[in-house]
Design a protein around this motif. Structure first.
Motif, PDB file in Angstrom:
ATOM      1  N   GLY A  47      -0.960  -6.945   1.881  1.00  0.00           N
ATOM      2  CA  GLY A  47      -2.196  -6.205   2.083  1.00  0.00           C
ATOM      3  C   GLY A  47      -2.425  -5.740   3.508  1.00  0.00           C
ATOM      4  O   GLY A  47      -3.513  -5.250   3.824  1.00  0.00           O
ATOM      5  N   VAL A  48      -1.423  -5.885   4.380  1.00  0.00           N
ATOM      6  CA  VAL A  48      -1.570  -5.510   5.783  1.00  0.00           C
ATOM      7  C   VAL A  48      -0.447  -4.542   6.167  1.00  0.00           C
ATOM      8  O   VAL A  48       0.701  -4.703   5.739  1.00  0.00           O
ATOM      9  CB  VAL A  48      -1.515  -6.750   6.704  1.00  0.00           C
ATOM     10  N   VAL A  49      -0.781  -3.523   6.954  1.00  0.00           N
ATOM     11  CA  VAL A  49       0.221  -2.608   7.484  1.00  0.00           C
ATOM     12  C   VAL A  49       0.130  -2.636   9.004  1.00  0.00           C
ATOM     13  O   VAL A  49      -0.957  -2.590   9.584  1.00  0.00           O
ATOM     14  CB  VAL A  49       0.028  -1.170   6.945  1.00  0.00           C
ATOM     15  N   THR A  50       1.289  -2.774   9.648  1.00  0.00           N
ATOM     16  CA  THR A  50       1.358  -2.830  11.108  1.00  0.00           C
ATOM     17  C   THR A  50       1.975  -1.536  11.613  1.00  0.00           C
ATOM     18  O   THR A  50       3.021  -1.094  11.124  1.00  0.00           O
ATOM     19  CB  THR A  50       2.191  -4.032  11.569  1.00  0.00           C
ATOM     20  N   VAL A  51       1.322  -0.937  12.606  1.00  0.00           N
ATOM     21  CA  VAL A  51       1.698   0.392  13.084  1.00  0.00           C
ATOM     22  C   VAL A  51       1.941   0.360  14.583  1.00  0.00           C
ATOM     23  O   VAL A  51       1.182  -0.270  15.327  1.00  0.00           O
ATOM     24  CB  VAL A  51       0.590   1.421  12.765  1.00  0.00           C
ATOM     25  N   ARG A  52       3.004   1.024  15.012  1.00  0.00           N
ATOM     26  CA  ARG A  52       3.193   1.264  16.443  1.00  0.00           C
ATOM     27  C   ARG A  52       2.781   2.711  16.723  1.00  0.00           C
ATOM     28  O   ARG A  52       3.314   3.644  16.104  1.00  0.00           O
ATOM     29  CB  ARG A  52       4.637   1.033  16.886  1.00  0.00           C
ATOM     30  N   PHE A  53       1.862   2.895  17.657  1.00  0.00           N
ATOM     31  CA  PHE A  53       1.329   4.227  17.932  1.00  0.00           C
ATOM     32  C   PHE A  53       2.105   4.880  19.075  1.00  0.00           C
ATOM     33  O   PHE A  53       1.853   4.619  20.255  1.00  0.00           O
ATOM     34  CB  PHE A  53      -0.173   4.149  18.238  1.00  0.00           C
ATOM     35  N   GLY A 108       0.799  -1.216   0.000  1.00  0.00           N
ATOM     36  CA  GLY A 108       0.000   0.000   0.000  1.00  0.00           C
ATOM     37  C   GLY A 108       0.831   1.265   0.000  1.00  0.00           C
ATOM     38  O   GLY A 108       0.322   2.354   0.290  1.00  0.00           O
ATOM     39  N   GLY A 109       2.129   1.142  -0.308  1.00  0.00           N
ATOM     40  CA  GLY A 109       3.010   2.313  -0.269  1.00  0.00           C
ATOM     41  C   GLY A 109       3.509   2.642   1.121  1.00  0.00           C
ATOM     42  O   GLY A 109       4.213   3.647   1.312  1.00  0.00           O
ATOM     43  N   TYR A 110       3.188   1.817   2.100  1.00  0.00           N
ATOM     44  CA  TYR A 110       3.642   2.061   3.474  1.00  0.00           C
ATOM     45  C   TYR A 110       5.043   1.479   3.658  1.00  0.00           C
ATOM     46  O   TYR A 110       5.257   0.273   3.503  1.00  0.00           O
ATOM     47  CB  TYR A 110       2.683   1.429   4.476  1.00  0.00           C
ATOM     48  N   ARG A 111       6.013   2.337   4.001  1.00  0.00           N
ATOM     49  CA  ARG A 111       7.395   1.914   4.193  1.00  0.00           C
ATOM     50  C   ARG A 111       7.762   1.908   5.670  1.00  0.00           C
ATOM     51  O   ARG A 111       7.293   2.769   6.433  1.00  0.00           O
ATOM     52  CB  ARG A 111       8.337   2.864   3.448  1.00  0.00           C
ATOM     53  N   PRO A 112       8.613   0.977   6.098  1.00  0.00           N
ATOM     54  CA  PRO A 112       9.001   0.925   7.509  1.00  0.00           C
ATOM     55  C   PRO A 112       9.565   2.257   7.991  1.00  0.00           C
ATOM     56  O   PRO A 112      10.463   2.832   7.370  1.00  0.00           O
ATOM     57  CB  PRO A 112      10.072  -0.169   7.539  1.00  0.00           C
ATOM     58  N   GLY A 113       9.027   2.761   9.081  1.00  0.00           N
ATOM     59  CA  GLY A 113       9.461   4.028   9.650  1.00  0.00           C
ATOM     60  C   GLY A 113       8.594   5.200   9.276  1.00  0.00           C
ATOM     61  O   GLY A 113       8.669   6.262   9.900  1.00  0.00           O
ATOM     62  N   SER A 171      -2.559  -3.693  13.673  1.00  0.00           N
ATOM     63  CA  SER A 171      -2.473  -3.999  12.245  1.00  0.00           C
ATOM     64  C   SER A 171      -3.780  -3.627  11.561  1.00  0.00           C
ATOM     65  O   SER A 171      -4.861  -3.742  12.140  1.00  0.00           O
ATOM     66  CB  SER A 171      -2.168  -5.482  12.018  1.00  0.00           C
ATOM     67  N   PHE A 172      -3.655  -3.179  10.280  1.00  0.00           N
ATOM     68  CA  PHE A 172      -4.804  -2.735   9.512  1.00  0.00           C
ATOM     69  C   PHE A 172      -4.651  -3.199   8.064  1.00  0.00           C
ATOM     70  O   PHE A 172      -3.539  -3.476   7.598  1.00  0.00           O
ATOM     71  CB  PHE A 172      -4.913  -1.204   9.514  1.00  0.00           C
ATOM     72  N   ALA A 173      -5.749  -3.235   7.342  1.00  0.00           N
ATOM     73  CA  ALA A 173      -5.682  -3.436   5.897  1.00  0.00           C
ATOM     74  C   ALA A 173      -5.057  -2.194   5.272  1.00  0.00           C
ATOM     75  O   ALA A 173      -5.300  -1.074   5.735  1.00  0.00           O
ATOM     76  CB  ALA A 173      -7.079  -3.664   5.334  1.00  0.00           C
ATOM     77  N   TRP A 230       3.874   5.126  13.630  1.00  0.00           N
ATOM     78  CA  TRP A 230       4.809   4.881  12.525  1.00  0.00           C
ATOM     79  C   TRP A 230       4.698   3.432  12.066  1.00  0.00           C
ATOM     80  O   TRP A 230       4.292   2.554  12.818  1.00  0.00           O
ATOM     81  CB  TRP A 230       6.239   5.229  12.927  1.00  0.00           C
ATOM     82  N   VAL A 231       5.038   3.224  10.810  1.00  0.00           N
ATOM     83  CA  VAL A 231       4.877   1.908  10.200  1.00  0.00           C
ATOM     84  C   VAL A 231       5.945   0.954  10.717  1.00  0.00           C
ATOM     85  O   VAL A 231       7.149   1.177  10.538  1.00  0.00           O
ATOM     86  CB  VAL A 231       4.946   2.001   8.668  1.00  0.00           C
ATOM     87  N   TRP A 232       5.489  -0.107  11.340  1.00  0.00           N
ATOM     88  CA  TRP A 232       6.380  -1.151  11.838  1.00  0.00           C
ATOM     89  C   TRP A 232       6.772  -2.097  10.698  1.00  0.00           C
ATOM     90  O   TRP A 232       7.896  -2.552  10.594  1.00  0.00           O
ATOM     91  CB  TRP A 232       5.652  -1.907  12.950  1.00  0.00           C
TER      92      TRP A 232
END
Length: 457
Positions: A416-422, A392-397, A434-436, A409-411
């Motif tokens: 098709g899944v993006v994991t984020v640390r808030f 989805g264009g989400y890059r680590p960091g 984690s989100f779609a 920030w993107v973990w």
């Protein structure tokens, strides 16, 4: 040479990684690596925790992961780096009107133009200590290593001696005593090839270099290089701190996951890079006369070829045509892992260096996938509508914000899944969710532009 130690060199320690640790509480005190995250990526900056495992700048990401598999590997956030750099430059310019930025994380300051009561060693040492404390304050906790000496060369050498968070002031008259035991590679421009040439004649340290006559160095290394090395070996450096730095070139390069062998594909990639370079030239009101291509072969041999036009251009077709013509003279049959296009000899100068912009995909120039070969070995053109990016264009960091959970920030991302640390710089270590990748509640967070900083105290 100056009579006083009045040239200051400031270097922000492990800058990119330090900004990431500042803004991501869960990474503080842990190994962090910033750079290309693909199989052929290259390390830009490693935190000191990662360096303890042997990770270094310019190392391949593959090797870094082998040495330190538990590090956080992040693609980088240039908006955050630029904002932090702007805060530091504003601070430096409030101290002296003569500040020469070298990059986002280092600069020279002319203390002869600062409002100091004296330029003796005690006064400049106290000033430098206060400056380092101020840097920590304006950056939210980042540290800087500082060297102060009678010339740019010695000041830069001094700033490296007690990293991180160090200060070395070289009293006038002691420069050669400091330099003599050092390896010749501390001299700017002395790379592996020059080190090897000097080693063959028994020169390892600057003390050894001082025993070689200037004429002999010129015969060995050429006129310009020989004279420069002889001068710097004896700490002779009269370069002034320049507030205006000219942008020398604009370039784009790409490292590829598979070695390229198809010439048509290489020409297509050069054409795309030339278009990007021309766009950046036009956006900054510049044009250039010299077009250069950079080609790194399968065995890591790097080739550069240049051609100069009769007049400056910012026309992508002209740049692309010349780049493709330069490629014709090179043997790439063994495979190519990196291609790049640059334009120099710029006709109009701008003060800021070009680092790309927020609408640029930071990975687009770093990693590109060539089309897969068909059964007959010919390259198959990519489909007109390529499949959706599973990340989805989400890059680590990358900075993101969620409607419910706030900023984070993107973990990691993929399938098709993006994991984020808030969490942010102002919060405790935060939770992971984690989100779609298409979740409308999750979007990229844009860092605010750096504030205008005062130029006078």
């Amino acid at each position: 040479m100056r009579a006083q130690a009045s040239v200051l060199h400031l270097d922000l320690d492990a800058f990119f990684a330090a900004v990431e640790q500042r803004d991501k509480p869960s990474l503080r005190g842990k190994p962090v690596v910033v750079g290309g995250i693909g199989g052929r990526g290259v390390v830009s900056t490693a935190s000191y925790e990662a360096r303890a495992y042997g990770v270094r700048s310019a190392m391949s990401t593959r090797e870094a992961r082998a040495r330190c598999p538990h590090a956080a590997y992040l693609s980088g956030r240039f908006d955050a780096y630029r904002a932090t750099s702007a805060a530091v430059l504003g601070l430096l310019r409030s101290c002296s009107p003569l500040v020469e930025p070298l990059s986002l994380d280092e600069a020279f300051v002319d203390l002869a133009q600062a409002r100091l009561a004296d330029l003796d060693v005690a006064t400049v040492t106290a000033f430098a200590e206060e400056l380092r404390a101020s840097v920590r304050e304006v950056t939210g906790g980042l540290t800087a290593s500082v060297g102060v000496a009678s010339s740019k060369f010695v000041a830069k050498v001094a700033s490296d001696l007690e990293k991180p968070d160090g200060l070395v002031v070289v009293p006038p008259g002691t420069e050669q005593d400091l330099l003599r035991p050092m390896h010749v590679s501390v001299i700017p421009g002395v790379g592996p090839a020059t080190v090897e040439r000097l080693r063959r004649v028994g020169v390892h340290t600057i003390a050894d270099l001082q025993q070689i006559s200037e004429d002999e160095l010129v015969r060995m290394l050429g006129k310009a290089h020989g004279h420069l090395l002889h001068d710097l070996a004896f700490a002779r450096d009269d370069r002034q701190v320049e507030a205006q730095r000219e942008t020398k070139s604009v370039s784009v390069e790409g490292t590829y996951e598979q070695d390229l062998t198809d010439r048509k594909l290489m020409e297509s990639l050069l054409t795309r890079q030339a278009a990007d370079v021309a766009r950046r030239l036009r956006k900054n009101g510049m044009s250039g006369r010299t077009v250069t291509i950079k080609v790194r072969l399968y065995d890591f041999t790097t080739l550069n070829r240049s051609a100069t036009l009769p007049s400056p251009t910012d026309d992508e077709a002209v740049v692309a045509r010349l780049a493709r013509r330069l490629l014709e003279d090179l043997d790439t049959s063994g495979g190519v892992r990196l291609l790049g296009v640059g334009v120099s000899g710029l006709a109009d100068w701008v003060q800021e260096e070009l680092f790309g912009h927020e609408d640029d995909d930071p990975e687009a120039d770093a990693i590109a996938e060539p089309p897969a070969p068909d059964r007959a070995g010919a390259a198959v053109p990519p489909p007109a509508d390529p499949p959706a990016d599973p990340t989805g264009g989400y890059r680590p960091g990358m900075d993101v914000v969620h409607d419910e959970h706030g900023r984070g920030w993107v973990w990691g991302s993929g399938k098709g899944v993006v994991t984020v640390r808030f969490e942010t710089a102002e919060t405790p270590v935060g939770p992971v969710r984690s989100f779609a990748v298409g979740d409308p509640a999750l979007t990229r967070w844009q860092h605010p532009p750096p504030d205008e900083m005062p130029t006078d105290p």
